[in-house]
Write an enzyme that holds these catalytic residues in place. Structure first.
Site, PDB file in Angstrom:
ATOM      1  CE  LYS A  16       8.673  14.267 -37.982  1.00 34.29           C
ATOM      2  NZ  LYS A  16       9.891  13.721 -38.650  1.00 34.29           N
ATOM      3  CE1 TYR A  56      12.572  18.336 -37.910  1.00 36.08           C
ATOM      4  CE2 TYR A  56      10.903  19.054 -39.464  1.00 36.08           C
ATOM      5  CZ  TYR A  56      11.370  18.133 -38.537  1.00 36.08           C
ATOM      6  OH  TYR A  56      10.634  17.002 -38.258  1.00 36.08           O
ATOM      7  CG  ASN A 119      10.523  10.064 -39.038  1.00 32.40           C
ATOM      8  OD1 ASN A 119       9.784  11.043 -39.138  1.00 32.40           O
ATOM      9  ND2 ASN A 119      11.781  10.145 -38.666  1.00 32.40           N
ATOM     10  CG  HIS A 122       9.925  16.562 -33.687  1.00 32.49           C
ATOM     11  ND1 HIS A 122      11.246  16.613 -34.027  1.00 32.49           N
ATOM     12  CD2 HIS A 122       9.777  17.413 -32.638  1.00 32.49           C
ATOM     13  CE1 HIS A 122      11.876  17.470 -33.222  1.00 32.49           C
ATOM     14  NE2 HIS A 122      10.996  17.972 -32.373  1.00 32.49           N
ATOM     15  CD  GLU A 133      12.208  20.777 -30.880  1.00 33.00           C
ATOM     16  OE1 GLU A 133      13.072  20.535 -31.735  1.00 33.00           O
ATOM     17  OE2 GLU A 133      11.624  19.873 -30.225  1.00 33.00           O
TER      18      GLU A 133
HETATM   19  P1  RTP Z   1      12.915  14.291 -35.083  1.00 35.98           P
HETATM   20  O1  RTP Z   1      13.747  15.534 -34.846  1.00 35.98           O
HETATM   21  O2  RTP Z   1      11.855  14.447 -36.130  1.00 35.98           O
HETATM   22  O3  RTP Z   1      12.422  13.622 -33.841  1.00 35.98           O
HETATM   23  O4  RTP Z   1      13.895  13.260 -35.726  1.00 35.98           O
HETATM   24  P2  RTP Z   1      15.311  12.862 -35.209  1.00 35.98           P
HETATM   25  O5  RTP Z   1      15.819  13.819 -34.160  1.00 35.98           O
HETATM   26  O6  RTP Z   1      15.188  11.437 -34.859  1.00 35.98           O
HETATM   27  O7  RTP Z   1      16.148  13.056 -36.534  1.00 35.98           O
HETATM   28  P3  RTP Z   1      16.898  14.339 -37.142  1.00 35.98           P
HETATM   29  O8  RTP Z   1      18.225  13.876 -37.576  1.00 35.98           O
HETATM   30  O9  RTP Z   1      16.775  15.528 -36.258  1.00 35.98           O
HETATM   31  O10 RTP Z   1      16.035  14.566 -38.435  1.00 35.98           O
HETATM   32  C1  RTP Z   1      14.816  15.223 -38.375  1.00 35.98           C
HETATM   33  C2  RTP Z   1      13.869  14.624 -39.356  1.00 35.98           C
HETATM   34  O11 RTP Z   1      14.372  14.773 -40.666  1.00 35.98           O
HETATM   35  C3  RTP Z   1      13.929  13.703 -41.468  1.00 35.98           C
HETATM   36  N1  RTP Z   1      15.063  13.072 -42.108  1.00 35.98           N
HETATM   37  N2  RTP Z   1      15.070  12.746 -43.365  1.00 35.98           N
HETATM   38  N3  RTP Z   1      17.821  11.117 -45.007  1.00 35.98           N
HETATM   39  C4  RTP Z   1      16.651  11.686 -44.913  1.00 35.98           C
HETATM   40  O12 RTP Z   1      15.894  11.803 -45.845  1.00 35.98           O
HETATM   41  C5  RTP Z   1      16.250  12.186 -43.606  1.00 35.98           C
HETATM   42  N4  RTP Z   1      16.976  12.166 -42.503  1.00 35.98           N
HETATM   43  C6  RTP Z   1      16.216  12.735 -41.540  1.00 35.98           C
HETATM   44  C7  RTP Z   1      13.210  12.733 -40.589  1.00 35.98           C
HETATM   45  O13 RTP Z   1      11.808  12.969 -40.720  1.00 35.98           O
HETATM   46  C8  RTP Z   1      13.670  13.122 -39.202  1.00 35.98           C
HETATM   47  O14 RTP Z   1      12.702  12.794 -38.231  1.00 35.98           O
END
Ligand code: RTP
Length: 155
Positions: A16, A56, A119, A122, A133
């Site tokens: 990112k 997303y 973070n 992705h 994707e």
């Molecule tokens: P990614 O898709 O980026 O690998 O992340 P992930 O599956 O581990 O997490 P996901 O729940 O799909 O969330 C995607 C991205 O959204 C951002 N996020 N912000 N509470 C918050 O502010 C929050 N929660 C999630 C994070 O950047 C996450 O990677």
């Protein structure tokens, strides 16, 4: 050999804008390389906000969706496809838990990030998302077919 490559598991990994701006590209790529996974596509792009929303789309009901899409489209993203046995699940393991406060040391987020909104990386969370994707971010001809070695210990 071509049939083998076509069947090999692939995942979509993106560094990112925060990861790019912090100069973490080589560090992150190197973790996937050293593990033994194979890079089959890579490009640096600044996604539009519309594109970020497509990426997303599963999260569109979440309160952080708008900020997340603004952030993803705020600068260059390094989009990649990595290939290898178990790469989807193990890629997530290399990346670590979504919230860097909960990611284990030794993982990319555990070692290199602090807050969930920044973070740095992705990774696709399953075979269906990986397929979707990869086709959202890459044209089929951008996926490179090659053999990294003639032995079987590197994919
Ligand atoms: P990614 O898709 O980026 O690998 O992340 P992930 O599956 O581990 O997490 P996901 O729940 O799909 O969330 C995607 C991205 O959204 C951002 N996020 N912000 N509470 C918050 O502010 C929050 N929660 C999630 C994070 O950047 C996450 O990677």
């Amino acid at each position: 050999q071509e049939a083998h490559a076509a069947e090999m598991e692939r995942t979509f990994i993106a560094i990112k804008p925060d990861g790019v701006q912090r100069g973490l590209l080589a560090e992150i790529i190197s973790r996937f390389e050293r593990k033994g996974f194979k890079l089959v596509a890579i490009k640096l792009v600044v996604p539009s906000k519309d594109f970020a929303q497509k990426h997303y789309h599963d999260l569109k009901e979440r309160p952080f969706f708008n900020g997340l899409c603004d952030f993803l489209s705020s600068g260059p993203v390094l989009a990649m496809v990595w290939e290898g046995e178990g790469v989807i699940k193990y890629g997530r393991k290399l990346i670590g838990a979504t919230d860097p406060q909960k990611s284990e040391p030794g993982t990319i987020r555990g070692d290199l990030a602090v807050v969930v909104g920044r973070n740095i990386i992705h990774g696709s969370d399953g075979p269906e998302t990986a397929k979707d994707e990869i086709s959202l971010w890459f044209k089929p001809e951008e996926l490179v077919n090659y053999s990294s070695n003639s032995e079987k210990w590197v994919y």
